[in-house]
Design an enzyme around this catalytic site. Structure first.
Site, PDB file in Angstrom:
ATOM      1  CD  GLU A 195      -2.853  -1.095   2.569  1.00  0.00           C
ATOM      2  OE1 GLU A 195      -2.541  -0.897   3.829  1.00  0.00           O
ATOM      3  OE2 GLU A 195      -3.827  -2.156   2.402  1.00  0.00           O
ATOM      4  CG  ASN A 236      -0.181  -7.284  -1.428  1.00  0.00           C
ATOM      5  OD1 ASN A 236      -1.129  -7.582  -2.327  1.00  0.00           O
ATOM      6  ND2 ASN A 236      -1.046  -6.531  -0.307  1.00  0.00           N
ATOM      7  CG  HIS A 272      -9.491  -6.392   1.184  1.00  0.00           C
ATOM      8  ND1 HIS A 272      -9.847  -7.446   1.583  1.00  0.00           N
ATOM      9  CD2 HIS A 272      -8.380  -6.190   0.946  1.00  0.00           C
ATOM     10  CE1 HIS A 272      -8.574  -8.020   2.510  1.00  0.00           C
ATOM     11  NE2 HIS A 272      -8.024  -7.222   2.196  1.00  0.00           N
ATOM     12  CD  GLU A 302      -4.171  -8.207   2.057  1.00  0.00           C
ATOM     13  OE1 GLU A 302      -5.599  -7.127   3.002  1.00  0.00           O
ATOM     14  OE2 GLU A 302      -3.201  -7.940   2.402  1.00  0.00           O
ATOM     15  CG  ASP A 304     -12.103  -9.639   2.948  1.00  0.00           C
ATOM     16  OD1 ASP A 304     -12.330  -9.058   1.757  1.00  0.00           O
ATOM     17  OD2 ASP A 304     -11.291  -9.684   3.692  1.00  0.00           O
TER      18      ASP A 304
HETATM   19  C1  XIL Z   1      -5.284  -6.818   8.822  1.00  0.00           C
HETATM   20  C2  XIL Z   1      -6.047  -8.336   9.876  1.00  0.00           C
HETATM   21  O1  XIL Z   1      -6.810  -8.971   8.893  1.00  0.00           O
HETATM   22  C3  XIL Z   1      -6.726  -6.959  11.233  1.00  0.00           C
HETATM   23  O2  XIL Z   1      -6.574  -8.506  11.844  1.00  0.00           O
HETATM   24  C4  XIL Z   1      -5.608  -6.351  11.720  1.00  0.00           C
HETATM   25  O3  XIL Z   1      -6.479  -5.936  12.749  1.00  0.00           O
HETATM   26  C5  XIL Z   1      -5.299  -5.146  10.903  1.00  0.00           C
HETATM   27  O4  XIL Z   1      -4.851  -5.425   9.156  1.00  0.00           O
HETATM   28  N1  XIL Z   1      -5.248  -4.989   4.237  1.00  0.00           N
HETATM   29  C6  XIL Z   1      -3.538  -5.575   4.592  1.00  0.00           C
HETATM   30  C7  XIL Z   1      -4.283  -6.367   5.652  1.00  0.00           C
HETATM   31  O5  XIL Z   1      -2.609  -5.787   3.648  1.00  0.00           O
HETATM   32  O6  XIL Z   1      -2.917  -6.619   6.411  1.00  0.00           O
HETATM   33  C8  XIL Z   1      -4.888  -6.026   6.801  1.00  0.00           C
HETATM   34  O7  XIL Z   1      -4.936  -7.284   7.553  1.00  0.00           O
HETATM   35  C9  XIL Z   1      -6.122  -5.315   6.002  1.00  0.00           C
HETATM   36  C10 XIL Z   1      -6.303  -4.661   4.715  1.00  0.00           C
END
Ligand code: XIL
Length: 384
Positions: A195, A236, A272, A302, A304
């Site tokens: 990010e 990423n 996401h 990641e 979902d």
């Molecule tokens: C999130 C985790 O899922 C949580 O448990 C934590 O509190 C914060 O981070 N993008 C990312 C991940 O790259 O590392 C994040 O994970 C979600 C968003």
């Protein structure tokens, strides 16, 4: 990837397939060599040992002849993965069994983040990450390392330290050398930088950018390569899966890295998404294609698909079709080698605490029963 060797750890896992995956942890020292990549995509998955408790799921869980996400992905030479946290991994047999049965890759959800690995200056803790890496090795799974450089989950000693550029460079270099070095040879891919860009595609104004300047990205990749020459190195980010200004900015960033000879191997697309707002499959395909033209791999890192309000059959069907569309786009692209979910069960998901009113984002429900999304992923993987 299909050419990865069948590691001794995977052979060990197969030999002891009648033991629960958690118990396999106990065998690690006697079974596993320290350095090989812990998966072989041609091998079969380790089967769970016993019928899980609670409500019986809709599919047979213990029959190795029953296909799983893992067995179908392996047959295609791809990784299918999930983010995991050590507490349920060590405390809930169903969590560990489902994970080992369905996935051939894991990403520590939090255990490798800066604030977790170096909570005090120069004092590293690896207990949680070690447990996950050991579980992966015992079950013949690959590990995605997440993440070496991010602006979130940073320890207070770092954010409040008012460090100079030189000091911060030294801190970052030591951190990468120590964390990536500890798992040298055991991490299939590292999210080296996470990010770095803002929503409009400009540089995100993080401690790294403000103090070091944009070169922190180049340097982080170079230091990661030094620390673990075998790991594939990834940039990423989120909201850059399809086409648009942020996706263009990510493309330009990684193109620049390639042109400067910075050792980057791939791009991670978070994915996401929401049931009412997900990327167009054709745009994702075009994005994968232009990254392939730069010689880069892609991992969906990641995924979902969050649902707002009450969960209905209609919403579950919509969710299922988004999962299926995205997996199909990935499978159709030669360079899209891994499809990783941010968790796998609605019992343990970051969504409800980060997006108020949203949830039920993963393919297994809170009782580890497969949802329509699971069946949709299986269908995508079953298509020749
Ligand atoms: C999130 C985790 O899922 C949580 O448990 C934590 O509190 C914060 O981070 N993008 C990312 C991940 O790259 O590392 C994040 O994970 C979600 C968003």
């Amino acid at each position: 990837m299909a050419t990865l060797r069948f590691s001794a750890a995977a052979r060990c896992a197969a030999k002891h397939r009648l033991l629960a995956p958690v118990l396999l942890l106990l065998l690690i020292t006697s079974c596993a060599p320290p350095s090989t990549l812990p998966t072989d995509l041609r091998s079969t998955s380790s089967a769970p040992s016993r019928q899980p408790g609670g409500t019986p799921p809709a599919t047979a869980l213990t029959d190795p002849a029953v296909p799983t996400l893992r067995s179908l992905a392996q047959a295609k030479g791809r990784y299918v993965g999930a983010a995991v946290d050590p507490r349920p991994l060590l405390g809930e047999p169903l969590y560990a069994e489902t994970l080992a049965r369905e996935f051939n890759m894991v990403t520590p959800e939090n255990a490798l983040k800066f604030g977790r690995t170096q909570p005090s200056r120069d004092r590293y803790t690896f207990r949680d990450a070690d447990a996950i890496v050991a579980f992966a090795r015992a079950n013949g799974m690959a590990v995605r390392g997440h993440t070496l450089v991010w602006h979130v989950v940073l320890p207070r000693w770092l954010t409040g330290g008012a460090f100079t550029r030189e000091e911060l460079l030294a801190i970052l270099r030591a951190h990468i050398a120590t964390v990536a070095g500890r798992y040298r040879g055991q991490i299939a891919a590292w999210d080296v930088v996470n990010e770095a860009l803002g929503n409009d595609g400009s540089w995100r104004d993080t401690i790294w950018y403000k103090t070091i300047g944009p070169e922190y990205v180049d340097l982080a990749f170079r230091w990661a390569r030094e620390a673990d020459p075998q790991a594939r190195l990834f940039y990423n980010d989120y909201d850059c899966e399809g086409l648009g200004s942020k996706s263009d900015a990510v493309y330009e960033l990684v193109k620049g890295l390639r042109q400067r000879g910075v050792p980057i191997d791939g791009v991670g697309l978070h994915m996401h998404v929401r049931i009412d707002a997900s990327p167009e499959p054709a745009e994702v395909a075009a994005n994968l294609q232009r990254l392939a033209a730069l010689g880069l791999e892609v991992h969906i890192t990641e995924m979902d698909v969050r649902i707002d309000g009450a969960v209905t059959e209609g919403k579950l069907a919509r969710q299922a079709s988004i999962y299926k569309d995205m997996l199909r786009v990935c499978l159709a692209a030669e360079n899209c080698r891994a499809f990783v979910l941010w968790g796998f069960t609605d019992r343990h998901s970051w969504i409800p605490s980060y997006f108020r009113g949203w949830g039920a984002a993963l393919p297994f429900d809170e009782a580890y029963r497969p949802k329509p999304a699971y069946r949709a992923l299986m269908e995508a993987l079953s298509t020749p």
